[in-house]
Design an enzyme around this catalytic site. Structure first.
Site, PDB file in Angstrom:
ATOM      1  N   TRP A 101      36.527  40.089  53.511  1.00 15.23           N
ATOM      2  CA  TRP A 101      36.688  39.926  52.058  1.00 15.23           C
ATOM      3  C   TRP A 101      37.840  39.004  51.704  1.00 15.23           C
ATOM      4  CZ3 TRP A 101      32.726  40.593  49.175  1.00 15.23           C
ATOM      5  CH2 TRP A 101      31.732  41.481  49.568  1.00 15.23           C
ATOM      6  N   ASP A 171      43.235  42.357  45.983  1.00 10.70           N
ATOM      7  CA  ASP A 171      41.876  42.895  45.879  1.00 10.70           C
ATOM      8  C   ASP A 171      41.956  44.328  46.401  1.00 10.70           C
ATOM      9  OD1 ASP A 171      39.291  43.748  46.259  1.00 10.70           O
ATOM     10  OD2 ASP A 171      38.716  42.109  47.588  1.00 10.70           O
ATOM     11  N   LYS A 195      33.298  52.048  44.561  1.00 11.56           N
ATOM     12  CA  LYS A 195      33.802  52.795  45.700  1.00 11.56           C
ATOM     13  C   LYS A 195      34.531  54.052  45.227  1.00 11.56           C
ATOM     14  CE  LYS A 195      33.826  48.430  48.077  1.00 11.56           C
ATOM     15  NZ  LYS A 195      32.752  48.642  49.027  1.00 11.56           N
TER      16      LYS A 195
END
Lengths: 361, 361
Positions: A101, A171, A195
Site C-alpha cells: 500500500w 495511511d 476495516k
C-alpha cells in the site's frame, strides 16, 4: 456454529451494531423511511452526521485546528488527492516503502506529477520489518507518507518516524481507531472505513487547517478545502456508510474508547503471537517490535499445509484466514470487532492442527 | 400513517427490497456474516456482483461492446473522469446547458483543462425547457455532454440530440432505468445509484470499449480502462451498495423491466401533471414536451403558500416535496419505487389544499 470472520476488509463488525442496523429497518426513528432513503440534507441525517463527526473527534482527541472530512473512493483516491492538495510547494514527497500500500501511494503520487523519493524500503527483508528513518536529510519535501499499519505484510509503526522538517501523512486504514496515535504528529491522516469503522465506501481524511486551500481549481471531489467548506456534502455523501460508522463510533465509546481497544488488541494479538512463537509448525515472520496488532501474518513454510490450515479452519467456523497472495500463508485480522474468544478459538484450532500434523509426520 | 417519501435522492426504495435487506441480517445466506462484512474477493460477493452486472445488461439491453463499471464518488467525480478519459483528441467538449448539473459537469471539465463550448442554454427561460441542438456545427468535439433528466429543474430528454459527428455522453442519474434510452446512442452513460438504483455511494459508468484506454497514467480511481480490466475492483468496491443495487435490479426484473417502469412513471407523472395543468392555484412551469417523468416541479407563485403546502403535506405523510433552493416551490420525485397510490395521495392532498385555500381567499 459461531462464525469468526478474520477477513482483512471488508471485515467483521460489532454484533450489536449489525443488530441495531437491523432494528432500524424499515423505519428509522419512526420516520417511515430507512436511513438508506433519507436525504443527506434532512434533519435526521444532519444529526447522524454531526454526532459521528463529534464522536470521532472525541475518540481520537482531534485538535480543533484539524478538519474531519468524509470522502468516497477509498485511500486509493486519497493517494491522488493528498499529493494534489498537499504537495504544493516542492511537488516532491518522501516515502517509506513498507509494502504494497505504500508502493501504491507512491505510484499514484507520480501519476499526478509529484516526485517521490523512497527513503528506505524493507523489500529486501520481504517486508518482515518496517523501513527506518533516523532523520530526514532534506527539508525539500512537502510531506513524508507512511502506512501506519501494513494490512498485507502485518507490520505497524508504534514509534512514528521523526519528521521535524516536514509533515507526516499517514495511511491509517487498517489500524485506524485500533491503537492510539497522536493526531498532532500528523499533517494528515487517511483511512478507509471497511476495516475498523464499518462498511466499504467511506474514507476519512483528517487534515490540519493550515495545510489546505493552497491549490486553486482542483477537481471538486479531490479538493480538501471545498470538502471542509461544504462539510463533506458538496455532493451526496455515502449516507448509509456514514450512519454505520456512527454506530461503530458509539459502540467504541461504550466499550471504553481507543485506549481500551488498543489494550484488547494487544491481548488478542499477544495470545496469537505467543502461540506462534512457541509453535514448531507455525511461524510469524515479522520481527517482534514491528508486529501489527490488527493483522497477524503467519506461515508454515509449506503452501500445501497452509492450504489445509485455511480450509480446515473454515470448516471450524474460523473463516477468511488465507494470507494475501503477495505474501501467502495465513493472516488473521483482529480488528476492534473481533472478540477475544474468536482468537482463543483460532489458537485452539491451530494447536490441534499442529498436534494432528505432528502425529502423522 | 403510511409515509410517502418524494425525496429527490437519496430516495424511496422498493419496500420489498428494504425487507429483503432486513431479512439478510445478521447472516447472509447462512454464512454467519452480513453482506457488510464479506470480502469483495469472496465467492459470496462475486455472485452478487456478477448477477447485478448481468441484470443491468439485460434490463438496459447493453451491447457486448460496452463496459459496465462501478465507481464511487457520484457523478461529480465522473464529471472529472469522463473528460480525462474521453476528451483525449480535441480536448474540447460540447455541452447543452439544461441547468445546475449540466453546469457542474462543464465546470469540472474545465478544471482538468478541457475546453467547454456551451452550444445552447435554457437559462434565459429559467430552465423550464431544454436547450436545443439541431445539428453540431463542428466535428472537433470529443463529445457532447447532456443531462438526460434534470433533477432540480424537472426536465428530461425524450428525443436525444443529433450527434452524428461526435459522441454523446449522458448524465442519467435521475432517470436511469426510469425510462428507456437506447444505450447504442451513447458513447458513455453515468448515473448515481441514490435515485433509482438503491443507496448513495455507488456510481455506474457504461462506456463503449473503443473509447477507453487512450490516456496513459490517469489516477487509478479515475481510469476507465483500469476499472474495465480489474472488473471495478482495483480497490475495495462499495460492497453493500452494490448488493442493494443488485436487489433493486432483481426487483425491476420482477416488475417487468424498464419499459414497464416507463409506463408506470408516465402514469404517475401524468396524474400529477394533469392535476397541475387544471389547477388554479398550482402550476407546472416546465413546457409539456420537456417534462420529466421522475421529478415533477410545481409552484404556486407565492413562497409563503409553497411553504404551507410543504409542511401540511409532511403532516399528512407526504414528505420531502420541498423544491430545490435554486428553483423554489415544490418538487415530487416519482422514481420507480414510488407507488401509484403515493401520487394519488399527493394529488388528493393538493386538491384539498386548493379547495381550503380558495374557501379562505
Amino acid at each position: 456454529m459461531t462464525i469468526y470472520n478474520f477477513s482483512a476488509g471488508p471485515a467483521t463488525m460489532p454484533a450489536e451494531v449489525i443488530q441495531e442496523i437491523k432494528n432500524d429497518l424499515p423505519s428509522y426513528k419512526n420516520s417511515g423511511m430507512s436511513v438508506m432513503e433519507i436525504s443527506h440534507r434532512s434533519a435526521l441525517f444532519e444529526e447522524i452526521f454531526q454526532k459521528a463527526q463529534q464522536d470521532m473527534r472525541d475518540l481520537l482527541k482531534i485538535p480543533d485546528n484539524y478538519q474531519v472530512l468524509f470522502f468516497q473512493g477509498g485511500c486509493t483516491l486519497q493517494f491522488t488527492a493528498a499529493p494534489l492538495n498537499l504537495a504544493n510547494k516542492y511537488h516532491r514527497i518522501a516515502l517509506l516503502d513498507s509494502g504494497h500500500w505504500a508502493e501504491r501511494a507512491g505510484a499514484e503520487a507520480k501519476r499526478v506529477g509529484v516526485k517521490v523519493d523512497v527513503l528506505d524500503s524493507s523489500e529486501k527483508d520481504h517486508y518482515t520489518k518496517l523501513p527506518s528513518l533516523e532523520k530526514l536529510q532534506k527539508d525539500t519535501y512537502d510531506y513524508l507518507h507512511i502506512t501506519t499499519n501494513n494490512t498485507i505484510e502485518g507490520t505497524a509503526y508504534t514509534q512514528l518516524p521523526n519528521t521535524d522538517t516536514t509533515e507526516l501523512v499517514g495511511d491509517m486504514s487498517s489500524n485506524f481507531m485500533g491503537q492510539r496515535y497522536d493526531v498532532k504528529q500528523f499533517g494528515a491522516i487517511m483511512a478507509g472505513a471497511q476495516k475498523n469503522l464499518g462498511i466499504a465506501g467511506l474514507t476519512i481524511v483528517i487534515v490540519r487547517d493550515d495545510l489546505i486551500g493552497k491549490v486553486p481549481n482542483l477537481p471538486s471531489m479531490l479538493d480538501y478545502q471545498l470538502f471542509a467548506k461544504k462539510e463533506s456534502m458538496f455532493n451526496t455523501p455515502p449516507v448509509f456508510a456514514i450512519y454505520a460508522a456512527g454506530l461503530v463510533l458509539q459502540w467504541l465509546k461504550n466499550q471504553g474508547g481507543i485506549d481500551e481497544m488498543e489494550h484488547r488488541n494487544r491481548q488478542k494479538s499477544g495470545l496469537l503471537y505467543d502461540f506462534l512463537d512457541n509453535s514448531k509448525l507455525f511461524e510469524a515472520p515479522v520481527i517482534k517490535k514491528d508486529r501489527s496488532l490488527t493483522n497477524v501474518v503467519f506461515v508454515t513454510g509449506n503452501p500445501e499445509i497452509d492450504q489445509q490450515v485455511v480450509s480446515q479452519a473454515a470448516e471450524s467456523g474460523l473463516v477468511n484466514i488465507k494470507g494475501h497472495r503477495l505474501v501467502g500463508g495465513m493472516r488473521a485480522s483482529l480488528y476492534n470487532a473481533m472478540p477475544y474468544e474468536g482468537v482463543e478459538h483460532l489458537v485452539d484450532f491451530l494447536k490441534n492442527f499442529e498436534k494432528n500434523y505432528r502425529g502423522k509426520h
